[in-house]
Design a protein around this motif. Structure first.
Motif, PDB file in Angstrom:
ATOM      1  N   THR A   2     -37.772  21.981   6.926  1.00 14.23           N
ATOM      2  CA  THR A   2     -38.578  23.201   6.913  1.00 14.23           C
ATOM      3  C   THR A   2     -40.023  22.837   7.223  1.00 14.23           C
ATOM      4  OG1 THR A   2     -37.149  24.221   5.248  1.00 14.23           O
ATOM      5  CG2 THR A   2     -39.358  25.132   5.487  1.00 14.23           C
ATOM      6  N   TYR A   3     -40.615  23.556   8.165  1.00 11.88           N
ATOM      7  CA  TYR A   3     -42.025  23.364   8.506  1.00 11.88           C
ATOM      8  C   TYR A   3     -42.849  24.313   7.643  1.00 11.88           C
ATOM      9  CZ  TYR A   3     -40.270  20.860  12.544  1.00 11.88           C
ATOM     10  OH  TYR A   3     -39.633  19.965  13.360  1.00 11.88           O
ATOM     11  N   THR A   4     -43.850  23.792   6.958  1.00 17.70           N
ATOM     12  CA  THR A   4     -44.690  24.596   6.085  1.00 17.70           C
ATOM     13  C   THR A   4     -46.058  24.795   6.721  1.00 17.70           C
ATOM     14  OG1 THR A   4     -43.533  23.796   4.124  1.00 17.70           O
ATOM     15  CG2 THR A   4     -45.716  24.754   3.778  1.00 17.70           C
ATOM     16  N   HIS A   6     -49.841  27.172   6.141  1.00 14.50           N
ATOM     17  CA  HIS A   6     -50.617  28.006   5.235  1.00 14.50           C
ATOM     18  C   HIS A   6     -50.917  29.335   5.912  1.00 14.50           C
ATOM     19  CE1 HIS A   6     -51.352  24.026   3.471  1.00 14.50           C
ATOM     20  NE2 HIS A   6     -51.332  24.717   2.354  1.00 14.50           N
ATOM     21  N   SER A  77     -40.181  32.680   3.454  1.00  8.68           N
ATOM     22  CA  SER A  77     -39.377  31.934   4.424  1.00  8.68           C
ATOM     23  C   SER A  77     -39.165  32.745   5.698  1.00  8.68           C
ATOM     24  CB  SER A  77     -38.018  31.591   3.814  1.00  8.68           C
ATOM     25  OG  SER A  77     -38.183  30.747   2.702  1.00  8.68           O
ATOM     26  N   ILE A  98     -39.145  27.939   8.718  1.00 10.93           N
ATOM     27  CA  ILE A  98     -40.597  27.920   8.521  1.00 10.93           C
ATOM     28  C   ILE A  98     -40.900  28.550   7.170  1.00 10.93           C
ATOM     29  CG2 ILE A  98     -42.799  28.843   9.352  1.00 10.93           C
ATOM     30  CD1 ILE A  98     -41.561  28.798  12.168  1.00 10.93           C
ATOM     31  N   ARG A  99     -41.829  27.954   6.456  1.00 14.35           N
ATOM     32  CA  ARG A  99     -42.269  28.517   5.175  1.00 14.35           C
ATOM     33  C   ARG A  99     -43.763  28.773   5.271  1.00 14.35           C
ATOM     34  NH1 ARG A  99     -42.543  25.560  -0.536  1.00 14.35           N
ATOM     35  NH2 ARG A  99     -43.433  24.069   0.872  1.00 14.35           N
ATOM     36  N   VAL A 101     -47.032  29.623   3.103  1.00 14.23           N
ATOM     37  CA  VAL A 101     -47.528  29.578   1.731  1.00 14.23           C
ATOM     38  C   VAL A 101     -48.971  30.071   1.707  1.00 14.23           C
ATOM     39  CG1 VAL A 101     -45.976  27.718   1.033  1.00 14.23           C
ATOM     40  CG2 VAL A 101     -48.243  27.151   1.917  1.00 14.23           C
TER      41      VAL A 101
END
Length: 106
Positions: A2-4, A6, A77, A98-99, A101
């Motif tokens: 998973t790519y995080t 901001h 997500s 993708i996440r 945050v």
């Protein structure tokens, strides 16, 4: 994997051509959709957010979502994929998780 990212930063993903000639691709589109909590597939009726696509030399493409557009996303997500069109037909990439945050700084 998973790519995080901001919320409010530029989202950028590399789409590499692992086989074939990227020059033979006549169109590339990409988008992401939210993934509901507890689900493993996206809802077909969920709104899609288009990603910008730019050629990356002869190796593939870069998929981008501006910082402003990313700031408009709800943390959570998402799943993204790309659609490539060539004389040989249409290929849709495997989905990418993708996440988004919330950032501590703004």
């Amino acid at each position: 994997m998973t790519y995080t990212f901001h919320r409010g930063e530029t989202l950028s993903l590399a789409l590499d051509a692992l086989t074939g000639d990227p020059g033979s691709v006549t169109a590339v589109t990409a988008a992401l959709k939210p993934l509901a909590a507890g689900r493993t597939v996206v809802d077909a009726s969920a709104p899609a957010t288009a990603l910008s696509v730019a050629a990356n030399g002869t190796t593939g493409w870069t998929l981008t979502l501006s910082a402003t557009a990313c700031a408009a996303l709800t943390p959570g997500s998402y799943v993204a994929d790309a659609r490539l069109v060539s004389a040989s037909g249409v290929v849709i990439t495997d989905p990418v998780a993708i996440r988004i945050v919330e950032a501590v700084t703004s």
